[in-house]
Design a protein around this motif. Sequence first.
Motif, PDB file in Angstrom:
ATOM      1  N   PHE A  95       0.863  -1.186   0.000  1.00  0.00           N
ATOM      2  CA  PHE A  95       0.000   0.000   0.000  1.00  0.00           C
ATOM      3  C   PHE A  95       0.895   1.229   0.000  1.00  0.00           C
ATOM      4  O   PHE A  95       2.078   1.151   0.346  1.00  0.00           O
ATOM      5  CB  PHE A  95      -0.959   0.017   1.195  1.00  0.00           C
ATOM      6  CG  PHE A  95      -0.303   0.291   2.528  1.00  0.00           C
ATOM      7  CD1 PHE A  95      -0.246   1.568   3.046  1.00  0.00           C
ATOM      8  CD2 PHE A  95       0.242  -0.751   3.278  1.00  0.00           C
ATOM      9  CE1 PHE A  95       0.350   1.825   4.278  1.00  0.00           C
ATOM     10  CE2 PHE A  95       0.841  -0.509   4.507  1.00  0.00           C
ATOM     11  CZ  PHE A  95       0.890   0.779   5.004  1.00  0.00           C
ATOM     12  N   ASN A  96       0.342   2.361  -0.405  1.00  0.00           N
ATOM     13  CA  ASN A  96       1.167   3.564  -0.497  1.00  0.00           C
ATOM     14  C   ASN A  96       0.484   4.817   0.041  1.00  0.00           C
ATOM     15  O   ASN A  96       0.893   5.935  -0.268  1.00  0.00           O
ATOM     16  CB  ASN A  96       1.616   3.787  -1.944  1.00  0.00           C
ATOM     17  CG  ASN A  96       0.455   3.896  -2.918  1.00  0.00           C
ATOM     18  OD1 ASN A  96      -0.630   4.349  -2.572  1.00  0.00           O
ATOM     19  ND2 ASN A  96       0.680   3.464  -4.161  1.00  0.00           N
ATOM     20  N   SER A  97      -0.544   4.630   0.844  1.00  0.00           N
ATOM     21  CA  SER A  97      -1.234   5.748   1.478  1.00  0.00           C
ATOM     22  C   SER A  97      -1.783   5.272   2.812  1.00  0.00           C
ATOM     23  O   SER A  97      -2.321   4.167   2.915  1.00  0.00           O
ATOM     24  CB  SER A  97      -2.377   6.261   0.593  1.00  0.00           C
ATOM     25  OG  SER A  97      -3.183   7.187   1.292  1.00  0.00           O
ATOM     26  N   TYR A  98      -1.656   6.095   3.847  1.00  0.00           N
ATOM     27  CA  TYR A  98      -2.161   5.723   5.165  1.00  0.00           C
ATOM     28  C   TYR A  98      -3.668   5.502   5.153  1.00  0.00           C
ATOM     29  O   TYR A  98      -4.219   4.852   6.054  1.00  0.00           O
ATOM     30  CB  TYR A  98      -1.806   6.799   6.191  1.00  0.00           C
ATOM     31  CG  TYR A  98      -0.351   6.772   6.640  1.00  0.00           C
ATOM     32  CD1 TYR A  98       0.511   5.761   6.236  1.00  0.00           C
ATOM     33  CD2 TYR A  98       0.158   7.763   7.478  1.00  0.00           C
ATOM     34  CE1 TYR A  98       1.838   5.732   6.639  1.00  0.00           C
ATOM     35  CE2 TYR A  98       1.479   7.754   7.900  1.00  0.00           C
ATOM     36  CZ  TYR A  98       2.317   6.737   7.477  1.00  0.00           C
ATOM     37  OH  TYR A  98       3.624   6.719   7.888  1.00  0.00           O
ATOM     38  N   LYS A  99      -4.360   6.021   4.155  1.00  0.00           N
ATOM     39  CA  LYS A  99      -5.797   5.793   4.043  1.00  0.00           C
ATOM     40  C   LYS A  99      -6.110   4.305   3.898  1.00  0.00           C
ATOM     41  O   LYS A  99      -7.210   3.859   4.239  1.00  0.00           O
ATOM     42  CB  LYS A  99      -6.369   6.559   2.847  1.00  0.00           C
ATOM     43  CG  LYS A  99      -6.371   8.064   2.999  1.00  0.00           C
ATOM     44  CD  LYS A  99      -7.070   8.758   1.850  1.00  0.00           C
ATOM     45  CE  LYS A  99      -6.351   8.563   0.531  1.00  0.00           C
ATOM     46  NZ  LYS A  99      -6.988   9.316  -0.580  1.00  0.00           N
ATOM     47  N   ARG A 100      -5.144   3.543   3.373  1.00  0.00           N
ATOM     48  CA  ARG A 100      -5.373   2.112   3.125  1.00  0.00           C
ATOM     49  C   ARG A 100      -5.256   1.254   4.384  1.00  0.00           C
ATOM     50  O   ARG A 100      -5.466   0.050   4.341  1.00  0.00           O
ATOM     51  CB  ARG A 100      -4.387   1.604   2.067  1.00  0.00           C
ATOM     52  CG  ARG A 100      -4.615   2.146   0.692  1.00  0.00           C
ATOM     53  CD  ARG A 100      -5.830   1.523   0.033  1.00  0.00           C
ATOM     54  NE  ARG A 100      -5.557   0.166  -0.421  1.00  0.00           N
ATOM     55  CZ  ARG A 100      -6.140  -0.931   0.074  1.00  0.00           C
ATOM     56  NH1 ARG A 100      -7.024  -0.855   1.026  1.00  0.00           N
ATOM     57  NH2 ARG A 100      -5.837  -2.119  -0.415  1.00  0.00           N
ATOM     58  N   ILE A 101      -4.882   1.884   5.516  1.00  0.00           N
ATOM     59  CA  ILE A 101      -4.780   1.097   6.749  1.00  0.00           C
ATOM     60  C   ILE A 101      -5.713   1.625   7.833  1.00  0.00           C
ATOM     61  O   ILE A 101      -5.583   1.277   9.007  1.00  0.00           O
ATOM     62  CB  ILE A 101      -3.321   1.029   7.264  1.00  0.00           C
ATOM     63  CG1 ILE A 101      -2.708   2.416   7.437  1.00  0.00           C
ATOM     64  CG2 ILE A 101      -2.472   0.180   6.321  1.00  0.00           C
ATOM     65  CD1 ILE A 101      -1.316   2.388   8.058  1.00  0.00           C
ATOM     66  N   GLU A 102      -6.648   2.493   7.430  1.00  0.00           N
ATOM     67  CA  GLU A 102      -7.693   2.987   8.327  1.00  0.00           C
ATOM     68  C   GLU A 102      -7.093   3.595   9.606  1.00  0.00           C
ATOM     69  O   GLU A 102      -6.162   4.372   9.542  1.00  0.00           O
ATOM     70  CB  GLU A 102      -8.676   1.851   8.642  1.00  0.00           C
ATOM     71  CG  GLU A 102      -9.343   1.248   7.403  1.00  0.00           C
ATOM     72  CD  GLU A 102     -10.378   2.157   6.763  1.00  0.00           C
ATOM     73  OE1 GLU A 102     -10.917   3.038   7.441  1.00  0.00           O
ATOM     74  OE2 GLU A 102     -10.664   1.966   5.558  1.00  0.00           O
ATOM     75  N   LYS A 103      -7.589   3.225  10.784  1.00  0.00           N
ATOM     76  CA  LYS A 103      -7.181   3.843  12.041  1.00  0.00           C
ATOM     77  C   LYS A 103      -5.721   3.554  12.401  1.00  0.00           C
ATOM     78  O   LYS A 103      -5.107   4.304  13.171  1.00  0.00           O
ATOM     79  CB  LYS A 103      -8.090   3.379  13.175  1.00  0.00           C
ATOM     80  CG  LYS A 103      -9.523   3.896  13.046  1.00  0.00           C
ATOM     81  CD  LYS A 103     -10.386   3.424  14.196  1.00  0.00           C
ATOM     82  CE  LYS A 103     -11.811   3.949  14.056  1.00  0.00           C
ATOM     83  NZ  LYS A 103     -12.688   3.481  15.178  1.00  0.00           N
ATOM     84  N   LEU A 104      -5.168   2.500  11.856  1.00  0.00           N
ATOM     85  CA  LEU A 104      -3.757   2.207  12.096  1.00  0.00           C
ATOM     86  C   LEU A 104      -2.869   3.319  11.540  1.00  0.00           C
ATOM     87  O   LEU A 104      -1.771   3.568  12.027  1.00  0.00           O
ATOM     88  CB  LEU A 104      -3.393   0.855  11.460  1.00  0.00           C
ATOM     89  CG  LEU A 104      -1.968   0.332  11.637  1.00  0.00           C
ATOM     90  CD1 LEU A 104      -1.561   0.300  13.109  1.00  0.00           C
ATOM     91  CD2 LEU A 104      -1.846  -1.063  11.037  1.00  0.00           C
ATOM     92  N   GLY A 105      -3.369   4.007  10.519  1.00  0.00           N
ATOM     93  CA  GLY A 105      -2.630   5.131   9.941  1.00  0.00           C
ATOM     94  C   GLY A 105      -2.429   6.262  10.928  1.00  0.00           C
ATOM     95  O   GLY A 105      -1.391   6.931  10.932  1.00  0.00           O
TER      96      GLY A 105
END
Length: 332
Positions: A95-105
Motif C-alpha cells: 500500500f502507499n497511502s495511510y488511508k489504506r490502513i484505516e485507524k492504524l494510519g
Amino acid sequence: MRKDSFKILKKAINNSQNISIITHWSPDGDAIGSSLALYQFLKYLDKNVKVIIPNAFPDFLEWMPGSKQILNFQEEGKKCENWLNKSDLIFTLDFNSYKRIEKLGDVLLKTSAPKVMIDHHQQPDDYAKYYFHDVNACSTCELIFELICGLGAKKTIDKKIAACIYTGLMTDTGSFRYPSVKSNTHTIIAELLKTGIIPSEIHGAVYDNYSLDRLKLLGYALSEKMKIIDGYPVAYFCLSNKELKQFNFQKGDTEGLVNYPFAIKGIKVCALFNESENYVKISFRSKDKIDVNAFARKYFSGGGHINAAGGKSDLSLNETEINFIKHVKTLF
C-alpha cells in the motif's frame, strides 16, 4: 519509479533491531505473502520482528508460515501501538497511502521510526524515508524477492520464504494470467521451485479450500446478481449485507468473484459492490488500457492499478450502484 539503493536499505536494516511490518486493510495473498516473506527473512538476520495488520485476513491463508505470529490491530490495538512506538524501522507493504490502513494510519503518523515503502501501486504518497516502488512489478512479493537478492541474501530464501512469495505472485496475477506477468515473473518462480515448494499444493491451499457457503454464494451471485449495463461492455454485482449474511459470509468469500464476467465475450470492465454495516466496499477490474485506477480515485475514494483497483462508498448500496452506472460510461 523511485528506488533507494540496496546499500542504503541494508544499512537501515543493520542499524535496526526492533522492526515492524505493516500491510493494508483486508489483507490478500500478496499482502500476507510479502509480509511473511519479509518477516522470515528479517528473523534470519536475528531481528525482533512483528507483522501488524489493520484487520483480519482470510482463513485460506492461515496455512502460511508465520501466520500465527501476526498481530491484528482491531483485536490487539494497544499491543500493536506499543510495539510500533519502540520500533527502529517500519516497513509498509503493498500500500502507499495511510488511508489504506484505516485507524492504524493515525498511529503510524505519531511514530518516529523511519518508514520503508515496498509497493507496486500507482501514485504513492510521500510518507516514507526509503522507497522500493515499481508499478511494473506484478506483485509486492516480486519486490520482496528482488529486495532479498539485492541485499546479497538470496541464499536465505528457503522453502518457507519461497512459499510466501509464490502465494503473492500467484494470487496477484490471477494464477499468472494477467498482463502484469512478464518473463521476470517466471524467472523468479523458477528460482523459488529450487527450494522444494510444490505449486499445486499452494494453489490447492488457496483455491481449493472453499466452504460450502462460499460456493453457494458464488453460484447465487452469478445466477441472480450479475448485471450487464445495456449498450456497454460492463458487468457488475451488488451484494447487500443481508444477502452476505444469508450465506454466512466470511472475509475472503467474494475473493475473485469480480473477475468471472470476463468470461463473457466483449466484457471490458467488471465491478463488485459488497455492502457492510458502515460502507460499501468496491472492487474494479478492466481489460486493455481502460484505467480503473483513475476511475476509482475520481469517484470512489480508491485507487490501485490501471486494470485492478478498489474503492468505497458511504452512500447506500442502491445509491452507489446508480452513481457507478452514471460514471462508468465515461470510460468509453
